[in-house]
Write an enzyme that holds these catalytic residues in place. Structure first.
Site, PDB file in Angstrom:
ATOM      1  CD  GLU A  34      -2.894  -0.499   2.546  1.00 37.81           C
ATOM      2  OE1 GLU A  34      -3.119   0.691   2.881  1.00 37.81           O
ATOM      3  OE2 GLU A  34      -3.260  -1.469   3.217  1.00 37.81           O
ATOM      4  CG  ASP A  72      -4.042   7.327   7.823  1.00 40.00           C
ATOM      5  OD1 ASP A  72      -4.062   6.084   7.849  1.00 40.00           O
ATOM      6  OD2 ASP A  72      -4.117   7.987   6.772  1.00 40.00           O
TER       7      ASP A  72
END
Length: 263
Positions: free
Chosen positions: A49, A60
């Site tokens: 990724e 995040d």
């Protein structure tokens, strides 16, 4: 069949689980990102990724937020990342690659232009946390008829009745979030994670991966028989930062994790 689907098929034929890692594009710099991708390919990681840095990465946690911020300060842009991946492919890299990003970046670049660029340079999948299934129409239309780049579905412990819809016509693999909140929770998984993963596995036509908070293969042992692989993000970024982006450390970590995951 794109690179992700081919790799997943190969793993299933061998009876093995997948390891997927996350790195932030542009760290330690653009050339360093290329070296790190090549090192991971050599070590046998299954999918990488590649995080496209964004100013407000809402899915995040602190580690990836900080990495994204530092990458932005270095001048990383989507256009530069596209150029870097194009170089990697021209150099013979066949590593399955996914962009993990936010939809503002896609819209800013132009949805059709972005889709065309991904197909052209060989981006195999897209993970876009802030783009719900109901709003994926424009991007799906831009990718219509081209299987090279697929949209990876995100499923959470509270997806409930939406799970069959989320995975029904999905490609690549299903990204199962192991906990509520943001990335990097350090193994603080949802209390009923096993039951939730079994629910997804029962209806998913494609492999099911578990992510968020995973550090070692031991973290996923309780659900190893349910999932098809694990995704490591924040911990891998921390490891790279602490080692000065030592590619040998990256290889060692990947090989150890893969060996223990498939023991």
């Amino acid at each position: 069949m794109n690179r992700i689907e081919k790799r997943m098929q190969e793993l299933q034929q061998r009876g093995e689980k997948a390891l997927i890692t996350y790195i932030t594009a542009g760290l330690p710099d653009m050339e360093g990102t290329k070296k790190l991708i090549r090192a991971q390919e050599e070590a046998g990681v299954d999918v990488v990724e590649l995080g496209i840095p964004f100013s407000d990465p809402v899915a995040d946690g602190p580690v990836i937020q900080d990495a994204s911020y530092r990458s932005i300060l270095k001048g990383t842009t989507l256009r530069k990342v596209l150029a870097m991946v194009k170089e990697l492919r021209a150099e013979g890299c066949e590593q399955p690659l996914i962009f993990m990003m936010y939809y503002n970046t896609v819209m800013s670049y132009g949805v059709q232009n972005f889709a065309d660029a991904c197909v052209e340079i060989g981006i195999d999948g897209l993970i876009i946390p802030d783009l719900p299934m109901e709003e994926q129409g424009e991007l799906k239309e831009a990718l219509a008829g081209r299987e090279e780049t697929v949209i990876i579905p995100l499923v959470s412990p509270v997806s409930g009745d939406r799970i069959p819809k989320l995975v029904g016509d999905a490609k690549g693999f299903v990204y199962c979030v192991s906990s509520m909140g943001v990335t990097g929770n350090g193994g603080q998984f949802h209390a009923h994670v096993a039951e939730y993963l079994k629910q997804v596995k029962a209806v998913s036509p494609i492999p099911v991966m578990m992510g968020f908070g995973i550090r070692t293969a031991a973290d996923v042992l309780p659900v190893k028989d349910v999932i098809d692989g694990a995704i490591v993000g924040s911990h891998f970024i921390q490891l790279m930062e602490e080692s000065g982006y030592d590619t040998e450390k990256a290889k060692e970590y990947i090989r150890t994790f893969k060996t223990e995951l498939n023991a």
